[in-house]
Scaffold this motif. Sequence first.
Motif, PDB file in Angstrom:
ATOM      1  N   THR A   1      45.313  31.425  35.970  1.00  0.00           N
ATOM      2  CA  THR A   1      45.500  31.158  37.396  1.00  0.00           C
ATOM      3  C   THR A   1      45.282  29.680  37.693  1.00  0.00           C
ATOM      4  O   THR A   1      46.057  29.052  38.425  1.00  0.00           O
ATOM      5  CB  THR A   1      44.542  32.028  38.235  1.00  0.00           C
TER       6      THR A   1
ATOM      7  N   SER B   1      43.234  24.662  42.924  1.00  0.00           N
ATOM      8  CA  SER B   1      43.041  24.720  41.479  1.00  0.00           C
ATOM      9  C   SER B   1      42.031  23.679  41.009  1.00  0.00           C
ATOM     10  O   SER B   1      40.967  24.021  40.499  1.00  0.00           O
ATOM     11  CB  SER B   1      44.383  24.503  40.786  1.00  0.00           C
TER      12      SER B   1
ATOM     13  N   ILE C   1      49.913  35.256  42.313  1.00  0.00           N
ATOM     14  CA  ILE C   1      48.565  34.696  42.431  1.00  0.00           C
ATOM     15  C   ILE C   1      48.104  34.765  43.883  1.00  0.00           C
ATOM     16  O   ILE C   1      46.969  35.169  44.168  1.00  0.00           O
ATOM     17  CB  ILE C   1      48.531  33.252  41.887  1.00  0.00           C
TER      18      ILE C   1
ATOM     19  N   LEU D   1      42.383  35.510  32.862  1.00  0.00           N
ATOM     20  CA  LEU D   1      43.260  35.357  34.026  1.00  0.00           C
ATOM     21  C   LEU D   1      42.802  34.217  34.931  1.00  0.00           C
ATOM     22  O   LEU D   1      43.622  33.596  35.610  1.00  0.00           O
ATOM     23  CB  LEU D   1      43.333  36.650  34.831  1.00  0.00           C
TER      24      LEU D   1
ATOM     25  N   TYR E   1      47.861  24.227  46.675  1.00  0.00           N
ATOM     26  CA  TYR E   1      47.666  24.849  45.358  1.00  0.00           C
ATOM     27  C   TYR E   1      46.936  23.907  44.398  1.00  0.00           C
ATOM     28  O   TYR E   1      46.065  24.342  43.642  1.00  0.00           O
ATOM     29  CB  TYR E   1      48.998  25.306  44.758  1.00  0.00           C
TER      30      TYR E   1
ATOM     31  N   GLU F   1      48.286  27.396  39.156  1.00  0.00           N
ATOM     32  CA  GLU F   1      48.155  26.726  40.448  1.00  0.00           C
ATOM     33  C   GLU F   1      48.311  25.211  40.304  1.00  0.00           C
ATOM     34  O   GLU F   1      48.953  24.576  41.140  1.00  0.00           O
ATOM     35  CB  GLU F   1      46.799  27.046  41.081  1.00  0.00           C
TER      36      GLU F   1
ATOM     37  N   LYS G   1      38.446  25.516  41.978  1.00  0.00           N
ATOM     38  CA  LYS G   1      38.145  26.244  40.741  1.00  0.00           C
ATOM     39  C   LYS G   1      37.476  25.373  39.684  1.00  0.00           C
ATOM     40  O   LYS G   1      36.607  25.834  38.964  1.00  0.00           O
ATOM     41  CB  LYS G   1      39.422  26.871  40.177  1.00  0.00           C
TER      42      LYS G   1
END
Length: 134
Positions: free
Chosen positions: A54, A24, A81, A50, A20, A58, A28
């Motif tokens: 998110t 993240s 998620i 969102l 995670y 995460e 991301k």
Amino acid sequence: MNTPTNYGTTLLRISLGVIYIAHSLYLKLVIFTLPGTAAFFESLGLPAFLAYATFAAEAIGGVALVLGYQARWAALALLPIALGATWAHSGAGWVFSNAGGGWEYPLFLAIATAVIALQGNGSLALQQEKVVLE
């Protein structure tokens, strides 16, 4: 209580937390960037905010899992998620190596996250859980 089952839960909890965090912070934030992630969310018909929520969930949830602090609650927060990611990739087929990514990897993350929500911290956790009934 340090049993093989608790160590198994610990291994799953820590590895899931690392996944995670990487998903993240690396995927991301670094690879897609937060604005790029927000644009992807919008392309799915989801509000851009969102993507930021998110990202934060995460990152924070991943750290909580790695540390073994409130792992059940962190997993419960991360479960929607993971299920949302399964939905987002559902049109790309089963195998995650397909163009656009498939849904089997996010589904596995959702199942592993549900296991931690059910089993809790395991051993080697910052927060030791009280065993009520075994």
